[in-house]
Design a protein around this motif. Structure first.
Motif, PDB file in Angstrom:
ATOM      1  N   TYR A  70       0.860  -1.186   0.000  1.00  0.00           N
ATOM      2  CA  TYR A  70       0.000   0.000   0.000  1.00  0.00           C
ATOM      3  C   TYR A  70       0.895   1.234   0.000  1.00  0.00           C
ATOM      4  CZ  TYR A  70      -4.477  -2.336   0.755  1.00  0.00           C
ATOM      5  OH  TYR A  70      -5.606  -3.080   0.598  1.00  0.00           O
ATOM      6  N   TYR A  71       0.332   2.361  -0.397  1.00  0.00           N
ATOM      7  CA  TYR A  71       1.106   3.590  -0.483  1.00  0.00           C
ATOM      8  C   TYR A  71       0.266   4.779  -0.019  1.00  0.00           C
ATOM      9  CZ  TYR A  71      -1.471   4.372  -4.853  1.00  0.00           C
ATOM     10  OH  TYR A  71      -2.461   4.555  -5.786  1.00  0.00           O
ATOM     11  N   LEU A  72       0.953   5.890   0.253  1.00  0.00           N
ATOM     12  CA  LEU A  72       0.313   7.145   0.656  1.00  0.00           C
ATOM     13  C   LEU A  72       0.612   8.222  -0.372  1.00  0.00           C
ATOM     14  CD1 LEU A  72       1.381   7.373   4.427  1.00  0.00           C
ATOM     15  CD2 LEU A  72      -0.794   6.527   3.526  1.00  0.00           C
ATOM     16  N   LYS A  73      -0.345   9.135  -0.530  1.00  0.00           N
ATOM     17  CA  LYS A  73      -0.141  10.360  -1.307  1.00  0.00           C
ATOM     18  C   LYS A  73      -0.206  11.510  -0.308  1.00  0.00           C
ATOM     19  CE  LYS A  73      -0.882   9.292  -5.934  1.00  0.00           C
ATOM     20  NZ  LYS A  73       0.077   9.855  -6.846  1.00  0.00           N
ATOM     21  N   LEU A  74       0.841  12.308  -0.229  1.00  0.00           N
ATOM     22  CA  LEU A  74       0.915  13.379   0.764  1.00  0.00           C
ATOM     23  C   LEU A  74      -0.095  14.488   0.510  1.00  0.00           C
ATOM     24  CD1 LEU A  74       4.786  13.604   1.176  1.00  0.00           C
ATOM     25  CD2 LEU A  74       3.133  12.418   2.637  1.00  0.00           C
ATOM     26  N   GLY A  75      -0.585  14.613  -0.706  1.00  0.00           N
ATOM     27  CA  GLY A  75      -1.577  15.627  -1.024  1.00  0.00           C
ATOM     28  C   GLY A  75      -2.960  15.295  -0.478  1.00  0.00           C
ATOM     29  N   ALA A  89       2.861  -1.532  -4.942  1.00  0.00           N
ATOM     30  CA  ALA A  89       2.859  -0.146  -4.462  1.00  0.00           C
ATOM     31  C   ALA A  89       4.045   0.650  -4.982  1.00  0.00           C
ATOM     32  CB  ALA A  89       2.846  -0.125  -2.936  1.00  0.00           C
ATOM     33  N   GLN A  90       5.153  -0.018  -5.229  1.00  0.00           N
ATOM     34  CA  GLN A  90       6.352   0.694  -5.657  1.00  0.00           C
ATOM     35  C   GLN A  90       6.270   1.221  -7.085  1.00  0.00           C
ATOM     36  OE1 GLN A  90       6.050  -2.540  -5.043  1.00  0.00           O
ATOM     37  NE2 GLN A  90       7.624  -3.776  -6.019  1.00  0.00           N
ATOM     38  N   TYR A  91       5.182   0.906  -7.797  1.00  0.00           N
ATOM     39  CA  TYR A  91       5.040   1.373  -9.180  1.00  0.00           C
ATOM     40  C   TYR A  91       3.807   2.248  -9.390  1.00  0.00           C
ATOM     41  CZ  TYR A  91       8.318  -2.464  -9.731  1.00  0.00           C
ATOM     42  OH  TYR A  91       9.393  -3.300  -9.596  1.00  0.00           O
ATOM     43  N   MET A  92       3.165   2.685  -8.326  1.00  0.00           N
ATOM     44  CA  MET A  92       1.888   3.390  -8.442  1.00  0.00           C
ATOM     45  C   MET A  92       1.992   4.912  -8.318  1.00  0.00           C
ATOM     46  SD  MET A  92      -0.197   1.026  -9.134  1.00  0.00           S
ATOM     47  CE  MET A  92      -1.777   1.824  -8.945  1.00  0.00           C
ATOM     48  N   GLY A  93       3.201   5.439  -8.249  1.00  0.00           N
ATOM     49  CA  GLY A  93       3.353   6.891  -8.153  1.00  0.00           C
ATOM     50  C   GLY A  93       3.083   7.423  -6.758  1.00  0.00           C
ATOM     51  N   GLY A  94       3.195   6.572  -5.760  1.00  0.00           N
ATOM     52  CA  GLY A  94       2.956   6.993  -4.383  1.00  0.00           C
ATOM     53  C   GLY A  94       4.129   7.776  -3.812  1.00  0.00           C
ATOM     54  N   ASP A  95       3.803   8.652  -2.860  1.00  0.00           N
ATOM     55  CA  ASP A  95       4.853   9.429  -2.195  1.00  0.00           C
ATOM     56  C   ASP A  95       5.586   8.595  -1.149  1.00  0.00           C
ATOM     57  OD1 ASP A  95       4.190  11.731  -3.675  1.00  0.00           O
ATOM     58  OD2 ASP A  95       2.580  12.186  -2.282  1.00  0.00           O
ATOM     59  N   LEU A  96       4.898   7.602  -0.577  1.00  0.00           N
ATOM     60  CA  LEU A  96       5.511   6.714   0.415  1.00  0.00           C
ATOM     61  C   LEU A  96       4.826   5.369   0.330  1.00  0.00           C
ATOM     62  CD1 LEU A  96       7.557   6.793   2.916  1.00  0.00           C
ATOM     63  CD2 LEU A  96       5.487   6.840   4.291  1.00  0.00           C
ATOM     64  N   ASN A 114       7.553   8.686  -6.186  1.00  0.00           N
ATOM     65  CA  ASN A 114       7.184  10.034  -6.623  1.00  0.00           C
ATOM     66  C   ASN A 114       7.993  11.084  -5.871  1.00  0.00           C
ATOM     67  OD1 ASN A 114       5.615  11.992  -8.003  1.00  0.00           O
ATOM     68  ND2 ASN A 114       4.320  12.242  -6.222  1.00  0.00           N
ATOM     69  N   GLY A 115       9.275  10.821  -5.665  1.00  0.00           N
ATOM     70  CA  GLY A 115      10.067  11.804  -4.941  1.00  0.00           C
ATOM     71  C   GLY A 115      11.382  11.256  -4.455  1.00  0.00           C
ATOM     72  N   LYS A 116      11.796  11.755  -3.273  1.00  0.00           N
ATOM     73  CA  LYS A 116      13.084  11.403  -2.681  1.00  0.00           C
ATOM     74  C   LYS A 116      12.902  11.201  -1.188  1.00  0.00           C
ATOM     75  CE  LYS A 116      15.075  14.738  -5.815  1.00  0.00           C
ATOM     76  NZ  LYS A 116      15.422  16.128  -5.899  1.00  0.00           N
ATOM     77  N   LEU A 117      13.714  10.322  -0.627  1.00  0.00           N
ATOM     78  CA  LEU A 117      13.722  10.060   0.811  1.00  0.00           C
ATOM     79  C   LEU A 117      15.099  10.382   1.375  1.00  0.00           C
ATOM     80  CD1 LEU A 117      12.107   6.477   0.891  1.00  0.00           C
ATOM     81  CD2 LEU A 117      10.939   8.675   1.031  1.00  0.00           C
TER      82      LEU A 117
END
Length: 196
Positions: A70-75, A89-96, A114-117
């Motif tokens: 599962y993933y989260l979108k910060l927006g 989840a790693q291919y769905m464009g999620g932020d986390l 969808n970003g950087k950690l």
């Protein structure tokens, strides 16, 4: 009576014209300075005097259980776990996201598509300022690198910045695999970038 009404009407029209005329004249005499001030103010509304976006207020969400794949979108407000489906989840464009490919510790990861950690050091304070200045970027962090209280900066391509605090993972007897995190997010804290 009609004459009195007409006189009052004429005075009312003259009063309106008189009120507008000085404003128009003074506006014309100041158009040079007023025009540049106005256009500068418009540009300053979107960005501060240093050319950066103003700091948004943080929003905090406690105890989010992020299940395997599962993933989260910060927006999203509040951010809620979204199913990664068959593709993962790693291919769905999620932020986390949380990825668990079996029982091996090396296969359990917190990541972003969808970003950087940045995994912060114990001495670092998870804050907007810290997350803006840290540049030790990665896209995945192995779960065995995290302990309760570990903090991760997330910078999404959409311009959101978050501090994710790792609280722990599901126990061996739990029917599902998940991690529990707290999320503090500053939405639209920087310009959005195009993802690769």
């Amino acid at each position: 009576m009609i004459v009195a009404g007409a006189v009052v009407g004429v005075f009312a029209v003259l009063a309106v014209i008189g009120a507008l005329a000085p404003e128009g004249d003074s506006g014309d005499s100041r158009s040079g300075s007023g025009g540049s001030s106005s256009s500068g103010g418009t540009g300053g509304t979107a960005k501060g005097s240093n050319g950066k976006l103003p700091d948004p207020k943080p929003a905090s969400y406690q105890g989010i259980d992020l299940t395997e794949d599962y993933y989260l979108k910060l927006g999203d407000s509040p951010p809620k776990p979204l199913d990664g489906g068959d593709t993962g989840a790693q291919y769905m464009g999620g932020d986390l996201y949380y990825y668990d490919n079996g029982s091996a510790t090396d296969d359990r990861k917190i990541g972003t598509d969808n970003g950087k950690l940045v995994l912060l050091n114990n001495a670092q304070e998870g804050s907007l300022k810290t997350c803006r200045t840290e540049t030790r970027y990665t896209e995945e962090i192995n779960l065995d690198q995290l302990t309760a209280g570990s903090q991760i900066c997330v910078r999404s391509d959409a311009g959101h910045i978050a501090v994710v605090t790792y609280r722990g993972k599901s126990g061996a007897g739990d029917p599902s695999r998940y991690v529990t995190v707290d999320v503090t997010v500053w939405r639209n804290a920087e310009e959005a970038t195009e993802s690769d």
